[in-house]
Design an enzyme around this catalytic site. Structure first.
Site, PDB file in Angstrom:
ATOM      1  N   ASN A   1       1.082  -1.341  -0.022  1.00 43.06           N
ATOM      2  CA  ASN A   1       0.613  -0.128   0.376  1.00 43.06           C
ATOM      3  C   ASN A   1       0.552   1.068   0.069  1.00 43.06           C
ATOM      4  OD1 ASN A   1      -2.435   1.732   0.544  1.00 43.06           O
ATOM      5  ND2 ASN A   1      -2.012   1.345   2.289  1.00 43.06           N
TER       6      ASN A   1
ATOM      7  N   LYS B   1       0.709   4.300  -0.181  1.00 39.63           N
ATOM      8  CA  LYS B   1      -0.591   5.369   0.092  1.00 39.63           C
ATOM      9  C   LYS B   1      -0.254   6.593  -1.059  1.00 39.63           C
ATOM     10  CE  LYS B   1       0.173   3.448   4.746  1.00 39.63           C
ATOM     11  NZ  LYS B   1      -0.178   4.223   5.791  1.00 39.63           N
TER      12      LYS B   1
ATOM     13  N   HIS C   1      -9.742   1.954   4.775  1.00 41.01           N
ATOM     14  CA  HIS C   1      -8.481   1.647   6.021  1.00 41.01           C
ATOM     15  C   HIS C   1      -8.130   3.341   7.103  1.00 41.01           C
ATOM     16  CE1 HIS C   1      -4.533   3.481   6.586  1.00 41.01           C
ATOM     17  NE2 HIS C   1      -3.623   1.765   6.125  1.00 41.01           N
TER      18      HIS C   1
ATOM     19  N   GLU D   1      -6.964   5.129   7.853  1.00 36.32           N
ATOM     20  CA  GLU D   1      -6.456   6.458   7.542  1.00 36.32           C
ATOM     21  C   GLU D   1      -7.437   7.267   6.808  1.00 36.32           C
ATOM     22  OE1 GLU D   1      -2.965   5.972   5.046  1.00 36.32           O
ATOM     23  OE2 GLU D   1      -1.776   5.607   7.488  1.00 36.32           O
TER      24      GLU D   1
ATOM     25  N   GLU E   1      -5.443  -4.283  10.940  1.00 37.68           N
ATOM     26  CA  GLU E   1      -4.503  -3.402  11.010  1.00 37.68           C
ATOM     27  C   GLU E   1      -5.058  -2.960  12.452  1.00 37.68           C
ATOM     28  OE1 GLU E   1      -2.251  -2.785   7.417  1.00 37.68           O
ATOM     29  OE2 GLU E   1      -4.145  -0.907   6.918  1.00 37.68           O
TER      30      GLU E   1
ATOM     31  N   GLY F   1       2.806   2.851  10.510  1.00 39.28           N
ATOM     32  CA  GLY F   1       3.487   3.876  10.035  1.00 39.28           C
ATOM     33  C   GLY F   1       4.303   4.067  11.568  1.00 39.28           C
TER      34      GLY F   1
ATOM     35  N   SER G   1       3.543  -1.902  10.828  1.00 35.55           N
ATOM     36  CA  SER G   1       4.690  -1.549  11.080  1.00 35.55           C
ATOM     37  C   SER G   1       5.820  -3.364  10.429  1.00 35.55           C
ATOM     38  CB  SER G   1       5.183  -1.549  12.109  1.00 35.55           C
ATOM     39  OG  SER G   1       4.584   0.355  12.683  1.00 35.55           O
TER      40      SER G   1
HETATM   41  P1  PGA Z   1       3.084  -0.053   7.692  1.00 36.72           P
HETATM   42  O1  PGA Z   1       0.894   0.641   7.246  1.00 36.72           O
HETATM   43  O2  PGA Z   1       3.420  -0.752   7.289  1.00 36.72           O
HETATM   44  O3  PGA Z   1       3.682   1.071   7.283  1.00 36.72           O
HETATM   45  O4  PGA Z   1       2.733   0.672   9.242  1.00 36.72           O
HETATM   46  C1  PGA Z   1       0.401   0.013   6.983  1.00 36.72           C
HETATM   47  C2  PGA Z   1      -0.971   0.356   6.155  1.00 36.72           C
HETATM   48  O5  PGA Z   1      -0.763   2.017   6.839  1.00 36.72           O
HETATM   49  O6  PGA Z   1      -1.668  -0.298   5.423  1.00 36.72           O
END
Ligand code: PGA
Length: 251
Positions: free
Chosen positions: A9, A11, A95, A97, A167, A173, A212
């Site tokens: 992903n 982003k 997601h 976010e 998640e 992140g 992460s």
């Molecule tokens: P990350 O993001 O691996 O940077 O923690 C995962 C995600 O948001 O799908």
């Protein structure tokens, strides 16, 4: 036996040069013996570019979002049919976010999920608790709520064309990862919830872990019985790291 799926992903990262190089490096570095499926979820403007570059490779294409509407006067929105037209097979839905920053509710997410299914796009439904919710012992109830808002609106067979991604919001992140045991507990809970509507779907649905994931922790996460791969953010932006995660799928 469920196949493992590793999803990048990206982003809102990348540009034409960076994405072209990244995709080419991933294809070049693919291990022919690896049995996992790889999926790249590109920002909208680069879907066509990625679609062209992955021709004749085992990689699939996905988007990071879609409109809940099928077409019409929705300036700035992108429909499921447009994503299909660009070669997408999958789309990320809900997601954290988008839930947090774009105000997407469980209801909107359920609508997007249904829109994707109707267009034969496979939704990757993201669910996960915040740190406060975990501290208050609410993890499983939050997960059940997020899942059931969608399950209540669909036929359980529709889930056989979907993927779930667990998640934990506090792990996205941040460099913090759920331990394999913590993640496994939630994955088993998700499968048990789905089992209430369909045993067959519960057995077959892929449940990914995200938050992460990197080349060092991927192997222990993917060795858990209910973890069927990963949704990878930061570590999907460099080919070496992404490939090392893909290699960690040899359970
Ligand atoms: P990350 O993001 O691996 O940077 O923690 C995962 C995600 O948001 O799908």
């Amino acid at each position: 036996m469920r196949d493992l799926l590793i999803v990048g992903n990206w982003k809102m990262h990348g540009n034409t040069i960076m994405i072209s190089e990244l995709v080419d490096e991933i294809i070049d570095g693919l291990d022919a013996s690896s049995s996992c499926n790889l999926l790249l979820c590109s920002p909208f403007p680069y879907l066509g570019l990625v679609s062209q570059r992955i021709i004749n490779s085992p990689i699939s294409l996905g988007a990071q979002n879609l409109s809940q509407h099928t077409s019409g006067p929705y300036t700035g929105e992108v429909s499921a049919e447009m994503l299909k037209d660009m070669g997408c097979e999958y789309v990320i839905v809900g997601h954290s976010e988008r839930r947090e920053l774009m105000g997407e509710t469980n209801k909107i997410i359920a609508n997007k999920f249904i829109t994707a299914i109707k267009s034969h796009l496979k939704p990757i439904l993201c669910i996960g608790e915040s740190l406060d919710e975990r501290k208050q012992g609410m993890t499983t109830s939050v997960i059940s709520d997020q899942l059931n808002t969608v399950l209540n609106e669909i036929d359980s067979n529709d889930l056989s064309n979907a993927v779930i991604a667990y998640e934990p919001v506090w792990a996205i992140g941040t460099g913090l990862t759920a331990t394999p045991d913590e993640a496994q507990d939630v994955h088993a809970h998700i499968r048990a919830e789905i089992n209430k509507s369909s045993k067959k779907v519960a057995e077959n649905i892929q449940i990914l872990y995200g938050g992460s994931v990197n080349g060092n922790n991927a192997g222990s996460l993917f060795s858990m019985p209910d973890i069927d791969g990963g949704l990878i953010g930061g570590a999907s932006l460099t080919s070496l790291e992404f490939l090392s995660i893909a290699k960690a799928t040899n359970k």
